[in-house]
Design a protein around this motif. Structure first.
Motif, short mmCIF file in Angstrom:
data_model
loop_
_atom_site.label_atom_id
_atom_site.label_comp_id
_atom_site.label_asym_id
_atom_site.label_seq_id
_atom_site.Cartn_x
_atom_site.Cartn_y
_atom_site.Cartn_z
N SER A 106 0.85 -1.19 0.00
CA SER A 106 0.00 0.00 0.00
C SER A 106 0.89 1.24 0.00
CB SER A 106 -0.93 0.00 1.21
OG SER A 106 -0.19 0.04 2.39
N PHE A 107 0.33 2.31 -0.52
CA PHE A 107 1.07 3.56 -0.57
C PHE A 107 0.10 4.72 -0.44
CE2 PHE A 107 0.21 2.10 -4.89
CZ PHE A 107 -0.43 3.19 -5.47
N LYS A 108 0.66 5.88 -0.14
CA LYS A 108 -0.10 7.11 -0.04
C LYS A 108 0.22 7.94 -1.28
CE LYS A 108 1.44 10.17 2.84
NZ LYS A 108 1.81 11.00 3.99
N GLY A 109 -0.80 8.52 -1.91
CA GLY A 109 -0.59 9.36 -3.07
C GLY A 109 -1.04 8.68 -4.35
N ASN A 110 -0.98 9.44 -5.43
CA ASN A 110 -1.39 8.93 -6.74
C ASN A 110 -0.22 8.97 -7.71
OD1 ASN A 110 -3.00 8.12 -8.93
ND2 ASN A 110 -3.52 10.21 -9.40
N LEU A 111 0.16 10.17 -8.14
CA LEU A 111 1.32 10.32 -9.03
C LEU A 111 2.61 10.58 -8.26
CD1 LEU A 111 -0.31 12.47 -11.86
CD2 LEU A 111 0.08 10.01 -11.82
N PHE A 112 2.47 11.05 -7.03
CA PHE A 112 3.60 11.21 -6.10
C PHE A 112 3.27 10.28 -4.94
CE2 PHE A 112 5.84 14.51 -3.14
CZ PHE A 112 6.79 13.57 -2.81
N ARG A 113 3.93 9.13 -4.92
CA ARG A 113 3.60 8.07 -3.98
C ARG A 113 4.63 7.96 -2.86
NH1 ARG A 113 2.46 3.59 -8.69
NH2 ARG A 113 0.58 4.57 -9.52
N VAL A 114 4.15 7.53 -1.70
CA VAL A 114 5.04 7.26 -0.57
C VAL A 114 4.75 5.85 -0.07
CG1 VAL A 114 5.78 7.99 1.72
CG2 VAL A 114 4.99 9.71 0.07
N PHE A 115 5.78 5.02 -0.09
CA PHE A 115 5.69 3.64 0.37
C PHE A 115 6.48 3.49 1.67
CE2 PHE A 115 5.41 3.39 -4.22
CZ PHE A 115 4.53 2.37 -4.49
N GLU A 116 5.93 2.72 2.59
CA GLU A 116 6.72 2.32 3.76
C GLU A 116 7.30 0.94 3.55
OE1 GLU A 116 4.93 3.18 7.51
OE2 GLU A 116 4.39 5.19 6.86
N GLU A 117 6.70 0.17 2.65
CA GLU A 117 7.21 -1.12 2.21
C GLU A 117 7.05 -1.18 0.70
OE1 GLU A 117 6.25 -4.79 4.65
OE2 GLU A 117 4.59 -3.44 5.16
N SER A 118 8.02 -1.73 0.01
CA SER A 118 7.94 -1.85 -1.45
C SER A 118 9.02 -2.82 -1.93
CB SER A 118 8.13 -0.49 -2.12
OG SER A 118 9.47 -0.04 -1.97
#
Length: 149
Positions: free
Chosen positions: A91-103
């Motif tokens: 899961s991530f926050k944002g749409n075109l500018f995303r922030v992941f805590e896991e990836s």
């Protein structure tokens, strides 16, 4: 992060218009919000795509400077070769500018760096999904976002 995060994410498209390191281990991106121009016949690599809106920007287009003062790593991918978000289980926050805590990007870094939770280093994966580029940045610190136009 500030309200510019939301502003950038409310855009339909992003363009990476500059990327450079103003000093060692500092990454600066210029992200521009384009607009739809006149229709024209598009032909890419010999494939006729028909009449499409041209995506353009000019001196009046909104621009943002995104600065990572101390990044761990970054990568730039030609968006034509990106596997896309549908293959990402995180899961991530944002749409075109995303922030992941896991990836997958963070998983990869656990194999090639010591910047991992095992070493008590909590990093985030920032991703810009721009036309023509996917930019991935790993950093412990949030970026500074400034509107420059």
């Amino acid at each position: 992060m500030n309200d510019y995060f939301t502003e950038i994410n409310s855009s339909k498209y992003l363009l990476l218009t500059k990327i450079f390191e103003p000093f060692e281990n500092c990454l600066e991106l210029e992200i521009t919000i384009p607009f739809l121009g006149n229709k024209e016949i598009m032909n890419i690599n010999g494939v006729d795509l028909g009449l499409l809106d041209k995506i353009e920007y000019n001196e009046n287009s909104p621009k943002y400077k995104v600065t990572f003062d101390n990044y761990i790593t970054y990568s730039v991918i030609n968006e034509s070769y990106d596997i896309g978000g549908e293959n990402n289980k995180f899961s991530f926050k944002g749409n075109l500018f995303r922030v992941f805590e896991e990836s997958y990007f963070i998983e990869y870094l656990s194999y090639v760096t010591y910047a991992t939770p095992i070493n008590n280093i909590i990093l985030k994966h920032y991703q810009f999904v721009a036309l023509n580029h996917i930019i991935n940045i790993a950093s412990i610190y949030e970026p500074l976002i400034e509107k420059i136009n």
